[in-house]
Design a protein around this motif. Structure first.
Motif, PDB file in Angstrom:
ATOM      1  N   ILE A  58       2.292 -17.094 -38.425  1.00  0.00           N
ATOM      2  CA  ILE A  58       3.467 -15.908 -38.394  1.00  0.00           C
ATOM      3  C   ILE A  58       3.879 -15.720 -39.776  1.00  0.00           C
ATOM      4  N   TYR A  59       3.948 -14.248 -40.278  1.00  0.00           N
ATOM      5  CA  TYR A  59       4.535 -13.817 -41.588  1.00  0.00           C
ATOM      6  C   TYR A  59       5.504 -13.190 -41.437  1.00  0.00           C
ATOM      7  N   ARG A  61      11.790 -23.961 -45.030  1.00  0.00           N
ATOM      8  CA  ARG A  61      12.610 -24.006 -46.251  1.00  0.00           C
ATOM      9  C   ARG A  61      12.615 -22.750 -46.806  1.00  0.00           C
ATOM     10  N   PRO A  62      13.788 -22.116 -46.798  1.00  0.00           N
ATOM     11  CA  PRO A  62      14.259 -20.850 -47.799  1.00  0.00           C
ATOM     12  C   PRO A  62      14.006 -20.932 -48.891  1.00  0.00           C
ATOM     13  N   MET A  80      17.023 -10.105 -46.419  1.00  0.00           N
ATOM     14  CA  MET A  80      15.573 -10.516 -46.392  1.00  0.00           C
ATOM     15  C   MET A  80      15.283 -11.719 -47.004  1.00  0.00           C
ATOM     16  N   ILE A  81      14.987 -12.794 -46.131  1.00  0.00           N
ATOM     17  CA  ILE A  81      14.777 -13.942 -46.821  1.00  0.00           C
ATOM     18  C   ILE A  81      13.258 -14.435 -46.802  1.00  0.00           C
ATOM     19  N   ARG A  82      12.995 -15.065 -48.094  1.00  0.00           N
ATOM     20  CA  ARG A  82      11.540 -15.697 -48.106  1.00  0.00           C
ATOM     21  C   ARG A  82      11.479 -17.211 -48.050  1.00  0.00           C
ATOM     22  N   PHE A  83      10.461 -17.458 -47.495  1.00  0.00           N
ATOM     23  CA  PHE A  83      10.465 -18.984 -47.062  1.00  0.00           C
ATOM     24  C   PHE A  83       9.165 -19.714 -47.911  1.00  0.00           C
ATOM     25  N   GLU A  84       9.050 -20.992 -48.080  1.00  0.00           N
ATOM     26  CA  GLU A  84       8.077 -21.752 -48.780  1.00  0.00           C
ATOM     27  C   GLU A  84       6.822 -21.399 -48.386  1.00  0.00           C
ATOM     28  N   ASP A 113       5.520 -18.700 -47.431  1.00  0.00           N
ATOM     29  CA  ASP A 113       5.216 -17.181 -47.316  1.00  0.00           C
ATOM     30  C   ASP A 113       5.388 -16.354 -46.277  1.00  0.00           C
ATOM     31  N   LEU A 114       6.378 -16.909 -45.484  1.00  0.00           N
ATOM     32  CA  LEU A 114       7.120 -16.150 -44.385  1.00  0.00           C
ATOM     33  C   LEU A 114       8.493 -15.491 -44.918  1.00  0.00           C
TER      34      LEU A 114
END
Length: 359
Positions: free
Chosen positions: A147-148, A195-196, A229-233, A235-236
């Protein structure tokens, strides 16, 4: 069966729902009520038929009683102090959402819970919807592949509250904390609480500050719209959007995009107050390829009459009685608080900001 004694802190409408749920549990005694408004706790206890419940004008006095746990049903601004004091007094805590006004408060709450060794469970009853559980099962199953991208959020065409909800010092945030927390919880719980790391966001209160749309426009201090727009550890990336008011019928469905399949989820209901994830699921559709052909599968929803609020309260009471872990632990909801904090900071700075969680 051991009887557990529960105290109610705060005596507004949400407190009535807690009491009604506890009354259905034969092993629970609502033994005390506290409210900062003089006399209100006593009036509440009488109105709810709690003849044997002690009534206090201070939660400090309530916490001196030999209670097993408390339900905290205060305005947002009081969540921190009442929760910290309850945990330090050795009480298990069921806390209504949102967890806190600031991220620092949420961090302190989790630290206090760990030090006390008691339970801190946060009140997100949509998790008890059988179809929310099915959603998490699908996402966790691996059927979607890697899931990306996730798109989540919801909104009301008109649904702006007033009073304590629109005062920054009392609520901390507006639509983000009020209904946005439900959207975040649905997505993060399904994904397993990644984790964001960063967020880039925009927020506004163009409707709330306009007397054409809100009778308390001169007192409106929080956001009525936000997008991030939130990035997570792992790469999601997650697109998060929420609105209390807008000239649109919907902000669209929730989407989970994976390398093997995609999942579209729509909320239950129609009308200007639908579209927020504080209720049930309307539909789930899996998009995938079979034998080189695009196809889709409608996921059959589970028919039920589950009282989600009662399930939340019962789950907490059983955890207290049986020594089980917190049903919805504060550590999970801390991630939400970090994201909301990051959204507000990014919107104010008009740039991407880092999200730092305690280890």
């Amino acid at each position: 069966m051991r009887t557990i004694k529960i105290g109610i802190i705060g005596s507004g409408g949400i407190a009535r729902a807690h009491v009604e749920a506890y009354k259905q549990l034969p092993y629970v005694e609502v033994a005390a009520v506290a409210d900062v408004v003089p006399g209100r706790a006593k009036q509440f206890a009488e109105a709810q038929g709690l003849a044997n419940a002690a009534a206090f004008d201070s939660h400090d006095e309530l916490l001196k009683l030999p209670l097993d746990g408390v339900s905290i049903c205060t305005p947002n601004v009081a969540h921190y102090r009442t929760t910290i004091d309850s945990l330090r007094a050795g009480k298990h805590v069921l806390l209504e959402k949102p967890m806190s006004v600031t991220l620092a408060e949420a961090v302190d709450m989790v630290a206090a819970q760990k030090e006390a060794g008691t339970l801190l469970s946060i009140g997100f009853q949509p998790r008890y919807d059988p179809n929310m559980k099915l959603l998490r099962e699908i996402v966790q199953s691996g059927r979607l592949g890697n899931i990306y991208y996730v798109e989540v959020g919801g909104g009301r065409r008109r649904g702006m509250p007033g009073g304590t909800f629109i005062r920054k010092e009392l609520a901390g945030a507006g639509a983000l904390a009020d209904i946005g927390c439900y959207s975040l919880d649905m997505a993060l719980n399904a994904l397993g609480h990644p984790r964001p790391v960063t967020v880039s966001a925009y927020a506004s209160n163009l409707f709330g500050r306009n007397p054409k749309y809100h009778p308390e426009a001169d007192k409106f201090e929080v956001e009525d719209f936000g997008v991030a727009m939130i990035r997570f550890e792992n790469d999601l990336v997650l697109q998060f959007k929420i609105s209390w008011a807008m000239h649109m019928d919907t902000l669209g469905p929730t989407l989970f995009l994976g390398t093997e399949a995609g999942l579209k989820v729509t909320p239950y209901g129609t009308g200007p107050w639908s579209g927020a994830w504080d209720g049930k699921i309307g539909s789930m559709t899996l998009y995938h390829d079979e034998f080189g052909t695009h196809t889709h599968t409608e996921i059959p929803l589970i028919e039920h009459k589950t009282n989600l609020f009662f399930e939340k309260v019962r789950d907490f009471a059983e955890a207290v009685r049986d020594g089980k872990p917190a049903p919805i632990p504060g550590e999970q909801i801390l991630i939400q608080q970090a994201i909301i904090d990051g959204v507000l900071r990014s919107a104010e700075a008009k740039r991407e900001v880092e999200i730092k969680l305690p280890e």
